[in-house]
Design a protein around this motif. Structure first.
Motif, PDB file in Angstrom:
ATOM      1  N   ASP A   1       0.830  -1.199   0.000  1.00 33.89           N
ATOM      2  CA  ASP A   1       0.000   0.000   0.000  1.00 33.89           C
ATOM      3  C   ASP A   1       0.875   1.264   0.000  1.00 33.89           C
ATOM      4  N   LEU A   2       0.913   1.920  -1.147  1.00 31.20           N
ATOM      5  CA  LEU A   2       1.741   3.136  -1.246  1.00 31.20           C
ATOM      6  C   LEU A   2       1.159   4.275  -0.409  1.00 31.20           C
ATOM      7  N   ASN A   3      -0.143   4.243  -0.206  1.00 30.35           N
ATOM      8  CA  ASN A   3      -0.756   5.320   0.583  1.00 30.35           C
ATOM      9  C   ASN A   3      -0.366   5.241   2.051  1.00 30.35           C
ATOM     10  N   ALA A   4      -0.120   4.014   2.523  1.00 35.15           N
ATOM     11  CA  ALA A   4       0.342   3.881   3.905  1.00 35.15           C
ATOM     12  C   ALA A   4       1.793   4.344   4.021  1.00 35.15           C
ATOM     13  N   LEU A   5       2.528   4.119   2.941  1.00 29.96           N
ATOM     14  CA  LEU A   5       3.952   4.457   2.941  1.00 29.96           C
ATOM     15  C   LEU A   5       4.179   5.958   2.720  1.00 29.96           C
ATOM     16  N   PHE A   6       3.417   6.495   1.799  1.00 33.26           N
ATOM     17  CA  PHE A   6       3.563   7.911   1.430  1.00 33.26           C
ATOM     18  C   PHE A   6       2.198   8.585   1.553  1.00 33.26           C
ATOM     19  N   PRO A   7       1.895   9.127   2.703  1.00 32.13           N
ATOM     20  CA  PRO A   7       0.550   9.698   2.902  1.00 32.13           C
ATOM     21  C   PRO A   7       0.259  10.889   1.982  1.00 32.13           C
ATOM     22  N   GLU A   8       1.275  11.636   1.609  1.00 32.41           N
ATOM     23  CA  GLU A   8       1.038  12.844   0.809  1.00 32.41           C
ATOM     24  C   GLU A   8       1.188  12.550  -0.674  1.00 32.41           C
TER      25      GLU A   8
ATOM     26  N   LEU B   1       8.946  12.508  -4.560  1.00 30.72           N
ATOM     27  CA  LEU B   1       8.205  11.366  -5.111  1.00 30.72           C
ATOM     28  C   LEU B   1       6.753  11.766  -5.300  1.00 30.72           C
ATOM     29  N   LEU B   2       6.254  11.542  -6.505  1.00 25.24           N
ATOM     30  CA  LEU B   2       4.849  11.872  -6.796  1.00 25.24           C
ATOM     31  C   LEU B   2       4.052  10.586  -6.968  1.00 25.24           C
TER      32      LEU B   2
ATOM     33  N   ASP C   1      -0.063   8.811  -7.329  1.00 16.32           N
ATOM     34  CA  ASP C   1      -1.504   9.014  -7.471  1.00 16.32           C
ATOM     35  C   ASP C   1      -2.150   7.990  -6.566  1.00 16.32           C
ATOM     36  N   GLY C   2      -2.717   8.450  -5.493  1.00 12.37           N
ATOM     37  CA  GLY C   2      -3.210   7.559  -4.455  1.00 12.37           C
ATOM     38  C   GLY C   2      -4.487   6.829  -4.787  1.00 12.37           C
ATOM     39  N   GLU C   3      -5.152   7.244  -5.877  1.00  9.62           N
ATOM     40  CA  GLU C   3      -6.450   6.627  -6.152  1.00  9.62           C
ATOM     41  C   GLU C   3      -6.346   5.366  -6.996  1.00  9.62           C
ATOM     42  N   GLN C   4      -5.222   5.194  -7.661  1.00 14.37           N
ATOM     43  CA  GLN C   4      -5.086   4.060  -8.584  1.00 14.37           C
ATOM     44  C   GLN C   4      -4.786   2.767  -7.842  1.00 14.37           C
ATOM     45  N   ASN C   5      -4.779   1.682  -8.615  1.00 15.54           N
ATOM     46  CA  ASN C   5      -4.416   0.362  -8.100  1.00 15.54           C
ATOM     47  C   ASN C   5      -5.318  -0.056  -6.925  1.00 15.54           C
ATOM     48  N   GLY C   6      -6.578   0.108  -7.126  1.00 16.98           N
ATOM     49  CA  GLY C   6      -7.541  -0.303  -6.104  1.00 16.98           C
ATOM     50  C   GLY C   6      -7.369   0.444  -4.796  1.00 16.98           C
ATOM     51  N   GLY C   7      -6.941   1.694  -4.907  1.00 14.62           N
ATOM     52  CA  GLY C   7      -6.792   2.522  -3.711  1.00 14.62           C
ATOM     53  C   GLY C   7      -5.461   2.350  -2.999  1.00 14.62           C
ATOM     54  N   ARG C   8      -4.565   1.516  -3.568  1.00 14.17           N
ATOM     55  CA  ARG C   8      -3.237   1.377  -2.947  1.00 14.17           C
ATOM     56  C   ARG C   8      -2.227   2.373  -3.525  1.00 14.17           C
ATOM     57  N   GLY C   9      -2.607   3.000  -4.636  1.00 18.96           N
ATOM     58  CA  GLY C   9      -1.774   4.047  -5.201  1.00 18.96           C
ATOM     59  C   GLY C   9      -0.745   3.537  -6.200  1.00 18.96           C
ATOM     60  N   VAL C  10      -0.314   4.439  -7.072  1.00 18.96           N
ATOM     61  CA  VAL C  10       0.784   4.153  -8.006  1.00 18.96           C
ATOM     62  C   VAL C  10       1.807   5.284  -7.896  1.00 18.96           C
ATOM     63  N   LEU C  11       3.050   4.953  -8.191  1.00 20.16           N
ATOM     64  CA  LEU C  11       4.095   5.972  -8.240  1.00 20.16           C
ATOM     65  C   LEU C  11       4.130   6.551  -9.644  1.00 20.16           C
ATOM     66  N   VAL C  12       4.082   7.863  -9.725  1.00 20.39           N
ATOM     67  CA  VAL C  12       4.033   8.530 -11.026  1.00 20.39           C
ATOM     68  C   VAL C  12       5.440   8.911 -11.490  1.00 20.39           C
ATOM     69  N   GLY C  13       6.274   9.369 -10.584  1.00 22.19           N
ATOM     70  CA  GLY C  13       7.625   9.782 -10.981  1.00 22.19           C
ATOM     71  C   GLY C  13       8.377  10.394  -9.824  1.00 22.19           C
TER      72      GLY C  13
ATOM     73  N   VAL D   1      15.134  20.074   6.874  1.00 24.10           N
ATOM     74  CA  VAL D   1      14.733  19.051   5.926  1.00 24.10           C
ATOM     75  C   VAL D   1      13.384  18.476   6.299  1.00 24.10           C
ATOM     76  N   VAL D   2      12.514  18.411   5.329  1.00 26.76           N
ATOM     77  CA  VAL D   2      11.214  17.812   5.563  1.00 26.76           C
ATOM     78  C   VAL D   2      11.274  16.434   4.936  1.00 26.76           C
ATOM     79  N   ALA D   3      11.424  15.440   5.730  1.00 33.75           N
ATOM     80  CA  ALA D   3      11.468  14.097   5.177  1.00 33.75           C
ATOM     81  C   ALA D   3      10.040  13.616   5.028  1.00 33.75           C
ATOM     82  N   LEU D   4       9.910  12.456   4.483  1.00 33.27           N
ATOM     83  CA  LEU D   4       8.614  11.835   4.228  1.00 33.27           C
ATOM     84  C   LEU D   4       7.427  12.497   4.894  1.00 33.27           C
ATOM     85  N   GLY D   5       6.437  12.763   4.104  1.00 28.13           N
ATOM     86  CA  GLY D   5       5.208  13.220   4.715  1.00 28.13           C
ATOM     87  C   GLY D   5       5.061  14.721   4.714  1.00 28.13           C
ATOM     88  N   LEU D   6       5.815  15.391   3.866  1.00 30.00           N
ATOM     89  CA  LEU D   6       5.614  16.833   3.763  1.00 30.00           C
ATOM     90  C   LEU D   6       4.177  17.067   3.335  1.00 30.00           C
TER      91      LEU D   6
END
Ligand SMILES: CC(=O)SCCNC(=O)CCNC(=O)[C@H](O)C(C)(C)COP(=O)(O)OP(=O)(O)OC[C@H]1O[C@@H](n2cnc3c(N)ncnc32)[C@H](O)[C@@H]1OP(=O)(O)O
Length: 297
Positions: free
Chosen positions: A6-13, A74-75, A77-89, A262-267
């Motif tokens: 689940d990318l959304n759990a990993l990267f909330p933003e 890291l960008l 899209d949290g809505e794809q892949n059945g709500g688990r998100g995809v990495l765009v770039g 530095v703003v790490a993960l979750g900015l």
């Protein structure tokens, strides 16, 4: 690019900012160590980027990020892949000490923020995601595009810079970095210092190996006992246009402190001035994403 977790759990933003402390601010409360998953994401994106640029090996990996003072945006899209998100770039930037030639051909020592790697998954290119990442980074770093240096930009990236930022007139360099008109005028972001005149004992050697060239060197290096005997160089000097040639500089800038803490993960995207842009982009692009998801394998 999707992943079996689940990318959304990993990267909330929608856009996360990673530094050398990959798991900063993240605690695995009863879940598997997210560091492993973050490492997988970065490594897979790095591989895809190097493939897209025809590089011999990735210049972006979790291990490299941990040993440098770079920022990786890291960008997802949290809505794809059945709500688990995809990495765009992703977009990777960092400060580099560079010796650059100004318009009059004088060598100047500079330490600009450089774009080091930039990638949007193939099926999602030309939908504005690259611009979304880039503008987010500009605001986060408080820098203008013409104040930055670009590490051997690809034709697509050059086209991107011209289209979105009207950057088209570059100042010729002898290394693989590209800077544009306006770079030497902006003293706020670029510390300019004239390089002392040539020493009598030899040429000034302003460039040492850096990231893109190091990748090539690493590939070349053979482990013991296969080390080649001392002899002539392995290959002739690379042409700047060679896809394998990497840029040269005086190395990274370990002493430079970031402009901001530095703003790490979750900015929080809502905490940045780019949120309006992101919101509008998001609405526009949702339909295209349905057609264009890339698979992890
Ligand atoms: C220093 C470095 O990192 S160099 C390496 C740069 N990365 C690469 O070359 C990897 C492959 N390319 C990519 O990943 C992407 O195309 C990026 C990152 C360069 C740009 O991201 P995108 O999401 O495609 O950019 P975005 O949609 O915001 O802007 C589109 C513009 O970028 C440029 N562009 C994007 N894709 C292409 C392409 N296939 N061919 C030519 N130009 C392109 C064009 O100017 C395009 O405008 P246009 O469609 O009107 O011609």
């Amino acid at each position: 690019m999707d992943f079996p977790f689940d990318l959304n759990a990993l990267f909330p933003e929608r856009i996360s900012v990673l530094d050398n402390n990959l798991s900063a601010g993240r605690k695995a409360h009863g879940r598997p160590d997210p560091l492993l998953q973050i490492t997988t994401v970065i490594d897979e994106l790095g591989k895809a980027s190097s493939k897209a640029q025809h590089l011999p090996a990735p210049i972006t990996s979790a291990a490299k990020l941990q040993t440098n003072r770079h920022h990786l945006y890291l960008l997802k899209d949290g809505e794809q892949n059945g709500g688990r998100g995809v990495l765009v770039g992703f977009l990777k930037v960092g400060y580099k000490k560079l010796f650059l030639l100004n318009q009059r051909g004088a060598h100047l020592e500079t330490e600009p923020l450089c774009v080091l790697d930039f990638y949007v998954t193939e099926t999602m290119q030309r939908h504005g995601y690259g611009l979304e990442l880039f503008e987010f980074m500009l605001k986060h770093k408080r820098v203008e595009p013409e104040q930055m240096a670009y590490d051997r930009p690809s034709p697509k990236f050059l086209s991107f810079l011209e289209k979105h930022f009207d950057l088209k007139n570059s100042v010729p360099q002898v290394n693989n970095f590209v800077v544009f008109d306006g770079f030497f005028q902006s003293r706020s972001a670029v510390q300019l210092r004239k390089v002392p005149p040539k020493k009598p004992e030899g040429e000034i050697k302003p460039y040492s190996l850096m990231e893109r060239e190091v990748v090539r060197e690493e590939q070349r290096a053979l482990p013991w006992p296969f080390v080649r005997p001392a002899g002539p160089p392995h290959s002739p000097p690379l042409l700047p246009s060679s896809p394998q040639s990497r840029s040269l500089s005086v190395g990274s800038s370990p002493s430079r402190a970031p402009h901001r803490p530095v703003v790490a993960l979750g900015l929080q995207q809502g905490q940045t001035p780019s949120s309006q842009l992101n919101d509008s982009c998001r609405t526009k692009r949702t339909s295209s994403l349905n057609r264009s998801r890339l698979s992890f394998h």
